[in-house]
Design an enzyme around this catalytic site. Structure first.
Site, PDB file in Angstrom:
ATOM      1  N   LYS A 291      13.493 -25.197 -24.400  1.00 46.42           N
ATOM      2  CA  LYS A 291      13.986 -26.210 -23.525  1.00 46.42           C
ATOM      3  C   LYS A 291      14.034 -25.826 -21.837  1.00 46.42           C
ATOM      4  CE  LYS A 291      17.249 -27.650 -27.014  1.00 46.42           C
ATOM      5  NZ  LYS A 291      18.578 -28.411 -27.455  1.00 46.42           N
TER       6      LYS A 291
ATOM      7  N   TYR B 236      15.601 -37.217 -29.034  1.00 45.89           N
ATOM      8  CA  TYR B 236      16.777 -37.307 -29.416  1.00 45.89           C
ATOM      9  C   TYR B 236      17.688 -38.391 -29.788  1.00 45.89           C
ATOM     10  CZ  TYR B 236      17.492 -32.236 -27.993  1.00 45.89           C
ATOM     11  OH  TYR B 236      17.573 -30.812 -28.074  1.00 45.89           O
TER      12      TYR B 236
ATOM     13  N   PHE C 175      27.584 -37.196 -25.145  1.00 45.47           N
ATOM     14  CA  PHE C 175      26.660 -36.360 -24.315  1.00 45.47           C
ATOM     15  C   PHE C 175      25.281 -36.623 -24.240  1.00 45.47           C
ATOM     16  CE2 PHE C 175      26.836 -34.768 -28.557  1.00 45.47           C
ATOM     17  CZ  PHE C 175      25.369 -34.500 -28.943  1.00 45.47           C
TER      18      PHE C 175
ATOM     19  N   ARG D 201      15.309 -22.326 -38.001  1.00 41.20           N
ATOM     20  CA  ARG D 201      16.705 -22.585 -37.723  1.00 41.20           C
ATOM     21  C   ARG D 201      17.585 -21.611 -37.744  1.00 41.20           C
ATOM     22  NH1 ARG D 201      18.340 -27.579 -35.626  1.00 41.20           N
ATOM     23  NH2 ARG D 201      20.423 -27.372 -36.888  1.00 41.20           N
TER      24      ARG D 201
ATOM     25  N   THR E 256      24.494 -24.217 -32.741  1.00 41.86           N
ATOM     26  CA  THR E 256      24.302 -25.070 -31.858  1.00 41.86           C
ATOM     27  C   THR E 256      24.956 -24.649 -30.584  1.00 41.86           C
ATOM     28  OG1 THR E 256      24.065 -27.080 -33.211  1.00 41.86           O
ATOM     29  CG2 THR E 256      24.385 -27.501 -30.871  1.00 41.86           C
TER      30      THR E 256
ATOM     31  N   ARG F 284      20.132 -17.955 -29.846  1.00 43.07           N
ATOM     32  CA  ARG F 284      21.305 -18.554 -29.202  1.00 43.07           C
ATOM     33  C   ARG F 284      22.453 -17.619 -28.838  1.00 43.07           C
ATOM     34  NH1 ARG F 284      20.856 -24.453 -32.115  1.00 43.07           N
ATOM     35  NH2 ARG F 284      19.530 -25.359 -30.655  1.00 43.07           N
TER      36      ARG F 284
ATOM     37  N   ASN G 259      21.143 -24.561 -24.743  1.00 44.36           N
ATOM     38  CA  ASN G 259      21.206 -23.423 -25.967  1.00 44.36           C
ATOM     39  C   ASN G 259      19.556 -23.277 -26.027  1.00 44.36           C
ATOM     40  OD1 ASN G 259      20.218 -25.651 -26.962  1.00 44.36           O
ATOM     41  ND2 ASN G 259      22.017 -26.052 -28.491  1.00 44.36           N
TER      42      ASN G 259
ATOM     43  N   HIS H 265      14.970 -25.678 -29.524  1.00 47.62           N
ATOM     44  CA  HIS H 265      14.993 -26.693 -30.427  1.00 47.62           C
ATOM     45  C   HIS H 265      14.280 -26.559 -31.631  1.00 47.62           C
ATOM     46  CE1 HIS H 265      14.911 -30.687 -32.406  1.00 47.62           C
ATOM     47  NE2 HIS H 265      13.700 -30.510 -32.577  1.00 47.62           N
TER      48      HIS H 265
ATOM     49  N   GLU I 254       8.734 -35.250 -35.449  1.00 50.38           N
ATOM     50  CA  GLU I 254       8.677 -34.754 -34.225  1.00 50.38           C
ATOM     51  C   GLU I 254       7.276 -34.026 -33.645  1.00 50.38           C
ATOM     52  OE1 GLU I 254      12.005 -32.075 -34.498  1.00 50.38           O
ATOM     53  OE2 GLU I 254      13.428 -33.661 -34.531  1.00 50.38           O
TER      54      GLU I 254
END
Ligand code: IDP
Ligand code: MG
Length: 149
Positions: free
Chosen positions: A9, A49, A57, A85, A91, A102, A112, A115, A126
């Site tokens: 990100k 998203y 948020f 993951r 998260t 993270r 964070n 993704h 995606e």
């Protein structure tokens, strides 16, 4: 062999963590089959998203994801979705254990760094959102038999 979408990100790009984070995925044994720098439009960010559209948020999240360039990665390997993951951690960076991406580099819920798709179905959707079909490259890694067995 499974494929998944990873995003580094805009906070990761701005913090010059691209190399460090790509290295984590490469050293795990995942194969890069797609990679590009994208400055996400509002439309792309909102599609990505979409599941979080109703969350308080959401506006801030869209501003964050469109606030600078993102590295989009398509990664391939056995159980790539779950493997990524697990490498990412929780998260919330503040709560994510050391040893996870993270946990090691983030102390924020929103910012964070990474993704990763959360299911094979979402990974396929995606990947199609971030990559054109001809931007995903199929090839046999020369170390395949040593890494995968
Ligand atoms: P994930 O990235 O670990 O799968 P999700 O719950 O799918 O987490 O949320 C998507 C993204 O939205 C998170 O990575 C984070 O950037 C942001 N986010 C999630 N929860 C919050 C929150 O409570 N406040 C601010 N941002 C959040
Ligand atoms: Mg998610």
């Amino acid at each position: 062999m499974e494929r998944t979408l990873v995003l580094l990100k805009p906070d990761a790009v701005q913090r010059r963590l691209i190399g460090t984070l790509v290295e984590r995925f490469e050293l795990k044994g995942l194969q890069i089959v797609g990679m590009k720098l994208v400055h996400a439009s509002k439309e792309l960010a909102e599609k990505h998203y979409d599941a979080h559209r109703a969350r308080p948020f959401f506006p801030s999240l869209i501003q964050f994801l469109t606030g600078g360039p993102t590295v989009a990665l398509a990664l391939q390997g056995p159980n790539a979705v779950a493997v990524v993951r697990n490498l990412m951690g929780l998260t919330d960076g503040a709560k994510s254990p050391p040893g996870t991406i993270r946990g090691d580099y983030s102390i924020s819920v929103q910012n964070n760094l990474v993704h990763g798709s959360d299911s094979v179905d979402n990974a396929n959707q995606e990947l199609a959102l971030w990559f054109k079909a001809d931007e995903l490259i199929s090839y046999q890694g020369c170390d395949h038999n040593w890494v995968i067995g």
